[in-house]
Motif scaffolding. Sequence first.
Motif, PDB file in Angstrom:
ATOM      1  N   MET A   1      10.323  22.603  -1.587  1.00 57.57           N
ATOM      2  CA  MET A   1       9.592  22.075  -0.500  1.00 57.57           C
ATOM      3  C   MET A   1       7.796  22.122  -1.218  1.00 57.57           C
ATOM      4  O   MET A   1       7.212  23.684  -0.887  1.00 57.57           O
ATOM      5  CB  MET A   1      10.340  22.807   0.753  1.00 57.57           C
ATOM      6  N   THR A   2       7.054  21.276  -0.557  1.00 56.16           N
ATOM      7  CA  THR A   2       5.553  21.116  -0.282  1.00 56.16           C
ATOM      8  C   THR A   2       5.529  20.821   1.132  1.00 56.16           C
ATOM      9  O   THR A   2       6.267  19.631   1.224  1.00 56.16           O
ATOM     10  CB  THR A   2       5.335  20.525  -1.526  1.00 56.16           C
ATOM     11  N   LYS A   3       4.100  21.468   1.514  1.00 58.22           N
ATOM     12  CA  LYS A   3       3.241  20.781   2.268  1.00 58.22           C
ATOM     13  C   LYS A   3       2.902  19.052   2.264  1.00 58.22           C
ATOM     14  O   LYS A   3       3.026  18.243   1.087  1.00 58.22           O
ATOM     15  CB  LYS A   3       2.098  21.048   2.526  1.00 58.22           C
ATOM     16  N   ILE A   4       3.613  18.020   2.796  1.00 58.11           N
ATOM     17  CA  ILE A   4       2.772  16.576   2.852  1.00 58.11           C
ATOM     18  C   ILE A   4       1.431  16.572   3.683  1.00 58.11           C
ATOM     19  O   ILE A   4       1.566  16.892   5.341  1.00 58.11           O
ATOM     20  CB  ILE A   4       3.897  15.896   3.048  1.00 58.11           C
ATOM     21  N   ASN A   5       1.677  15.655   3.150  1.00 60.45           N
ATOM     22  CA  ASN A   5       0.209  15.622   4.040  1.00 60.45           C
ATOM     23  C   ASN A   5       0.666  14.030   5.641  1.00 60.45           C
ATOM     24  O   ASN A   5       0.709  12.830   4.592  1.00 60.45           O
ATOM     25  CB  ASN A   5      -1.488  14.901   3.388  1.00 60.45           C
ATOM     26  N   GLU A   6       0.293  13.945   6.823  1.00 60.80           N
ATOM     27  CA  GLU A   6       0.488  12.658   7.496  1.00 60.80           C
ATOM     28  C   GLU A   6      -0.400  12.427   8.463  1.00 60.80           C
ATOM     29  O   GLU A   6      -0.221  11.953   9.019  1.00 60.80           O
ATOM     30  CB  GLU A   6       1.952  13.588   8.054  1.00 60.80           C
ATOM     31  N   ILE A   7      -1.764  13.071   7.212  1.00 59.24           N
ATOM     32  CA  ILE A   7      -2.638  12.178   7.979  1.00 59.24           C
ATOM     33  C   ILE A   7      -3.532  11.463   7.433  1.00 59.24           C
ATOM     34  O   ILE A   7      -3.956  12.151   6.115  1.00 59.24           O
ATOM     35  CB  ILE A   7      -3.937  13.515   9.081  1.00 59.24           C
ATOM     36  N   ALA A   8      -3.880  10.172   7.890  1.00 57.64           N
ATOM     37  CA  ALA A   8      -4.744   9.009   6.785  1.00 57.64           C
ATOM     38  C   ALA A   8      -5.944   9.511   6.658  1.00 57.64           C
ATOM     39  O   ALA A   8      -6.921  10.621   7.990  1.00 57.64           O
ATOM     40  CB  ALA A   8      -4.146   7.606   7.588  1.00 57.64           C
ATOM     41  N   ARG A   9      -6.319   9.093   6.558  1.00 54.16           N
ATOM     42  CA  ARG A   9      -8.171   9.609   5.992  1.00 54.16           C
ATOM     43  C   ARG A   9      -9.156   8.670   6.830  1.00 54.16           C
ATOM     44  O   ARG A   9     -10.052   9.439   7.618  1.00 54.16           O
ATOM     45  CB  ARG A   9      -8.788   8.621   4.972  1.00 54.16           C
ATOM     46  N   ASP A  10      -8.230   7.682   7.705  1.00 53.48           N
ATOM     47  CA  ASP A  10      -9.393   7.681   9.436  1.00 53.48           C
ATOM     48  C   ASP A  10      -9.007   8.614  10.534  1.00 53.48           C
ATOM     49  O   ASP A  10      -9.659   8.559  11.175  1.00 53.48           O
ATOM     50  CB  ASP A  10      -8.988   6.318   9.451  1.00 53.48           C
ATOM     51  N   GLY A  11      -8.315   9.692  10.293  1.00 55.80           N
ATOM     52  CA  GLY A  11      -7.887   9.989  11.088  1.00 55.80           C
ATOM     53  C   GLY A  11      -6.193  10.109  12.103  1.00 55.80           C
ATOM     54  O   GLY A  11      -5.572  10.694  12.612  1.00 55.80           O
ATOM     55  N   ASN A  12      -5.993   8.899  11.934  1.00 59.76           N
ATOM     56  CA  ASN A  12      -4.471   8.780  12.637  1.00 59.76           C
ATOM     57  C   ASN A  12      -3.296   9.393  11.741  1.00 59.76           C
ATOM     58  O   ASN A  12      -3.240   9.890  10.450  1.00 59.76           O
ATOM     59  CB  ASN A  12      -4.438   7.547  12.141  1.00 59.76           C
ATOM     60  N   PHE A  13      -2.916   9.218  12.226  1.00 62.70           N
ATOM     61  CA  PHE A  13      -1.222  10.572  12.176  1.00 62.70           C
ATOM     62  C   PHE A  13      -0.316   9.671  11.747  1.00 62.70           C
ATOM     63  O   PHE A  13       0.236   8.415  12.209  1.00 62.70           O
ATOM     64  CB  PHE A  13      -0.678  11.276  13.373  1.00 62.70           C
ATOM     65  N   LYS A  14       0.007   9.526  10.224  1.00 66.45           N
ATOM     66  CA  LYS A  14       1.105   8.368  10.086  1.00 66.45           C
ATOM     67  C   LYS A  14       2.208   9.138   9.475  1.00 66.45           C
ATOM     68  O   LYS A  14       2.426  10.585   8.638  1.00 66.45           O
ATOM     69  CB  LYS A  14       0.797   7.620   9.105  1.00 66.45           C
ATOM     70  N   ARG A  15       3.337   8.936  10.598  1.00 65.76           N
ATOM     71  CA  ARG A  15       4.482   9.800  10.461  1.00 65.76           C
ATOM     72  C   ARG A  15       5.827  10.091   9.005  1.00 65.76           C
ATOM     73  O   ARG A  15       5.787   8.443   8.763  1.00 65.76           O
ATOM     74  CB  ARG A  15       5.883  10.122  11.207  1.00 65.76           C
ATOM     75  N   GLN A  16       6.377  10.371   8.525  1.00 57.14           N
ATOM     76  CA  GLN A  16       6.274  10.396   7.359  1.00 57.14           C
ATOM     77  C   GLN A  16       7.584   9.365   7.403  1.00 57.14           C
ATOM     78  O   GLN A  16       8.897   9.592   8.659  1.00 57.14           O
ATOM     79  CB  GLN A  16       7.046  11.797   6.681  1.00 57.14           C
TER      80      GLN A  16
END
Length: 318
Positions: A1-16
């Motif tokens: 398991m690794t940390k995933i990025n759910e924050i887009a470059r524009d600061g929006n939260f993008k749920r997996q």
Amino acid sequence: MTKINEIARDGNFKRQINNFKTPFGDEPDELLVEANRYRLLWAPVCPWAHRSIIVRRLLGLEEVISLGTADPLRPNLDHIDWAFTLDEDEQDPVLGIHYISEAYLKADPDYTGRPTVPAVVDITTGKVVNNDYHELTYYWETTWKKFHKAGSPDLFPKHLRTEIRALNDVIYQDINNGVYKAGFARSQEAYEAAYDGVFARLDELEERLANQRYLFGDQLTDSDVRLYVTLARFDIAYNTAFRVNRNRIKDYKNLWGYARDLYQTPGFGDTTDFEAIKLHYFISTTIDTKTTVSKILPKGPDIADWLSPHGREKLNKK
């Protein structure tokens, strides 16, 4: 398991996205509908999991689908997980696992996403077979119908299915997930867009509920379950922890009466754990392994009002 990025470059939260989407059914490539074959893993803090528990209770599926409950506090690990520290020996008594991620990795050793709830595990293999909270309650309501208890409500009636799905998508985008898009935003613009969307939709639903008891008139449906789980968490957590603070649900006449009506309906309030919700959202809510919302547990609010008279039954047309 690794940390995933759910924050887009524009600061929006993008749920997996959900990875385990095999449907239940009678076809060879579908999950067999069989009593006592599956275990539903959940955490009382999670709205996606909570709605599957409410429907399970309303339909009487408790007799054929067992339940495993994770601790509201996340374990201190280098990845996001859920743990069965509430159970004896800190293991799920049926699956024999300490972390939910064990069932995910057993299903897919290369899985790198967050191990989420609800998760349906095939007890015969110990593997997660479905974590698609978008569809799970629909399966309980349709393909599991042969196991429904006598007199259970039809939460997904055929003549309303298209409308229910459409409204559920709106509720998800603007309210269920909208509060998270506000709370986890990493830019002012992303936060304000989500904030405005949440309250615009709540205002609209306040009007919709002015002259009808439920979202589809006199009939309790899947849509009511999906809206309720956010309303139940709103004042006690989202309003402050996620900064969606224009109004409380208590400030809405119709939504507040509606929420109390549902809370006082068996299957809703008796599966709602306000203390667990507070613990999670103020002590251990994370979208990565380094960020927490707060380390101070709020003393309030007083939840006694949830049992006060609501008068919503007078809106029934029947």
